[in-house]
Write an enzyme that holds these catalytic residues in place. Structure first.
Site, short mmCIF file in Angstrom:
data_model
loop_
_atom_site.label_atom_id
_atom_site.label_comp_id
_atom_site.label_asym_id
_atom_site.label_seq_id
_atom_site.Cartn_x
_atom_site.Cartn_y
_atom_site.Cartn_z
N GLU A 53 -40.74 23.63 47.24
CA GLU A 53 -41.12 24.81 46.11
C GLU A 53 -40.76 25.95 46.89
O GLU A 53 -40.03 26.86 46.16
CB GLU A 53 -42.69 24.57 45.79
CG GLU A 53 -42.90 23.32 45.17
CD GLU A 53 -43.67 22.52 46.18
OE1 GLU A 53 -44.58 21.55 45.87
OE2 GLU A 53 -42.93 22.35 47.25
N TRP A 174 -21.61 -13.02 64.09
CA TRP A 174 -22.04 -12.39 63.23
C TRP A 174 -22.28 -13.37 62.15
O TRP A 174 -21.29 -13.78 61.60
CB TRP A 174 -21.45 -11.02 62.80
CG TRP A 174 -21.35 -9.94 63.80
CD1 TRP A 174 -20.53 -9.85 64.75
CD2 TRP A 174 -22.34 -9.03 64.18
NE1 TRP A 174 -20.90 -8.67 65.50
CE2 TRP A 174 -22.10 -8.18 65.26
CE3 TRP A 174 -23.92 -8.83 63.57
CZ2 TRP A 174 -22.76 -7.51 65.75
CZ3 TRP A 174 -24.47 -7.88 64.21
CH2 TRP A 174 -24.11 -6.98 65.33
#
Length: 366
Positions: A53, A174
């Site tokens: 704000e 992987w």
């Protein structure tokens, strides 16, 4: 979509720019509107610095606008207390903003409603509850951290299509493809920390850093009950070693050091040859860490599933069949299918042949 929803969506977009940098504070964005035009924008950029704000007010003034009679939108109730910065309500009142429109109330029971009360007492028109569910989802880490006094827990597991996470010799690099690994790096950048077990540390020797994408590296936690991990692991030798914490059983509190460099050790009591997960989570919470991405391995994943200590989970499935290998199956046994642990499928993402399944945990009693 009405006008209030439109501007709260703009606040959410702005708030996301603070991902990875403001925790354990919430993600907050704010816009100031005059004559149906946004004249100022702001978001909470870094923990301890000015709030959304205030940044929006500064931006509007920098653009040459007087804020008298304007409307301020914000996805979270403005604060009304002194913390690392002054109350946002004071800045809003001082500049004579007429209307404040809020996405959700602050969930902190010591704060909730106080900001709204202060604004109303000062004659400001306040509207709240705009896109409340979307705002709660944005700050799910913060909401759990502040209301439950424990971090938000996300599990991540990479597996073959036949539910194997590694070969029998523990090799797992992987299983998934490059695109999926970049996805995981992006995940890491959003979480305060990652947590792994001893076997993952030994066999994968991961860095658990953010690579191939923008973002900051998370804190790293590893469970090493006996404090016997090798001293040359990436966790203990790379430039991020000071952000690595090792959980060790208090039975081994006489341990002098694990690596060539002094590391952060947290000693906790063990029960039945395991350090209780709830004690680990309490320790992480005390470090003001609001979110954890649990990256493995299979035993640790199973423990979180068995004890129902997770909020959501990513299954990253590669189109590979491994056959005999290591799975993450839990060690519980059911007598009826109705006793199964149910998850709610929230999202399916395709990743260059891999499939990423995102589930939310459905907890009993909710």
């Amino acid at each position: 979509m009405n006008i209030h929803e439109y501007y709260i969506k703009e606040c959410i977009k702005l708030a996301k720019k603070g991902i990875g940098y403001v925790s354990p504070n919430p993600l907050v964005g704010s816009v100031i509107v005059k004559n149906n035009k946004i004249i100022g924008k702001g978001f909470h950029k870094v923990f301890g610095q000015s709030h959304a704000e205030v940044n929006a007010i500064i931006d509007a003034k920098k653009n040459g606008y007087n804020l008298n009679g304007t409307s301020l939108y914000v996805n979270l109730e403005p604060c009304n207390h002194f913390g690392k910065t002054p109350p946002c309500t004071e800045a809003i009142i001082k500049d004579k903003i007429r209307n404040v429109i809020i996405g959700m109330n602050d969930p902190n029971k010591n704060v909730s409603g106080n900001g709204i009360k202060k604004l109303k007492e000062s004659g400001i028109n306040v509207t709240s509850g705009i896109l409340e569910k979307e705002c709660e989802e944005l700050n799910k880490f913060f909401v759990k951290y502040i209301t439950k006094s424990t971090p938000y827990i996300t599990l991540k597991i990479a597996q073959s299509i036949d539910a194997k996470i590694a070969l029998n010799n523990f090799k797992s690099k992987w299983i998934t493809n490059d695109e999926s690994r970049i996805f995981v790096h992006k995940l890491r950048s959003r979480y305060d920390s990652v947590l792994i077990g001893k076997n993952t540390a030994i066999y994968d020797n991961p860095s658990l850093t953010v690579r191939g994408t923008k973002g900051r590296n998370p804190f790293r936690f590893v469970i090493d009950r006996k404090g016997s991990l090798p001293s040359d692991l990436n966790l203990y030798t790379d430039e991020n070693f000071l952000n690595t914490y090792t959980f060790i059983s208090s039975k081994y509190s006489e341990l002098k050091k694990i690596s060539a460099k002094e590391i952060n050790k947290i000693f906790l009591k063990e029960i039945n040859h395991n350090i209780p997960l709830k004690e680990i989570l309490k320790s992480i919470f005390k470090l003001e860490i609001a979110s954890i991405l649990v990256e493995g391995g299979g035993n640790l994943f199973s423990r979180f599933i068995n004890e129902d200590l997770f909020d959501d989970v990513y299954f990253i499935v590669a189109p590979k069949i491994i056959g005999k290998g290591i799975s993450y199956s839990g060690d519980f046994e059911l007598n009826r299918l109705s006793e199964s642990k149910f998850l709610n499928l929230d999202k399916v993402i395709t990743s260059n042949g891999d499939i990423i399944l995102y589930y939310k945990n459905i907890k009993k009693g909710k």
